[in-house]
Motif scaffolding. Structure first.
Motif, PDB file in Angstrom:
ATOM      1  N   PHE A  12       0.819  -1.206   0.000  1.00  0.00           N
ATOM      2  CA  PHE A  12       0.000   0.000   0.000  1.00  0.00           C
ATOM      3  C   PHE A  12       0.854   1.256   0.000  1.00  0.00           C
ATOM      4  N   ASN A  13       1.985   1.210   0.696  1.00  0.00           N
ATOM      5  CA  ASN A  13       2.867   2.365   0.752  1.00  0.00           C
ATOM      6  C   ASN A  13       3.524   2.610  -0.606  1.00  0.00           C
ATOM      7  N   GLN A  14       3.859   1.543  -1.314  1.00  0.00           N
ATOM      8  CA  GLN A  14       4.536   1.678  -2.596  1.00  0.00           C
ATOM      9  C   GLN A  14       3.594   2.094  -3.719  1.00  0.00           C
ATOM     10  N   TYR A  15       2.392   1.526  -3.762  1.00  0.00           N
ATOM     11  CA  TYR A  15       1.502   1.766  -4.899  1.00  0.00           C
ATOM     12  C   TYR A  15       0.306   2.667  -4.590  1.00  0.00           C
ATOM     13  N   GLY A  16      -0.046   2.830  -3.325  1.00  0.00           N
ATOM     14  CA  GLY A  16      -1.175   3.673  -2.974  1.00  0.00           C
ATOM     15  C   GLY A  16      -0.848   5.140  -3.108  1.00  0.00           C
ATOM     16  N   LYS A  17      -1.872   5.941  -3.249  1.00  0.00           N
ATOM     17  CA  LYS A  17      -1.661   7.376  -3.419  1.00  0.00           C
ATOM     18  C   LYS A  17      -1.446   8.082  -2.092  1.00  0.00           C
TER      19      LYS A  17
END
Length: 90
Positions: A12-17
């Motif tokens: 989530f940290n890598q791909y989330g906004k």
């Protein structure tokens, strides 16, 4: 367990906004589905008679496809970015 809390947070940290708190955006969900699909694909390769997992894998691919179609229709730039980042074929 193949998917623990720290791995989810990393995805989530890598791909989330919005960082770790962004669990609902299409990009973060697609990234999570992709991770699960890769894991299940390896499982099905070794256990080819596991039909329940094969069905689950097919359903996950369909959910990811639906999210990718949504992004394609609503924001083509976000679609292209996530496909490139995850290395998906289209």
């Amino acid at each position: 367990m193949y998917l623990d809390k720290t791995k989810k947070e990393e995805i989530f940290n890598q791909y989330g906004k919005g960082g770790v708190k962004d669990t609902g955006s299409a990009e973060s969900q697609i990234a999570l589905f992709t991770y699960r699909i890769k894991h299940l694909t390896e499982h099905v390769k070794t256990h080819h008679k596991d039909y329940v997992t094969t069905r689950s894998l097919t359903q996950l691919v369909g959910k990811r496809r639906a999210l990718l179609d949504y992004l394609y229709k609503h924001d083509i730039e976000r679609y292209r970015a996530i496909v490139k980042a995850l290395g998906l074929r289209r």
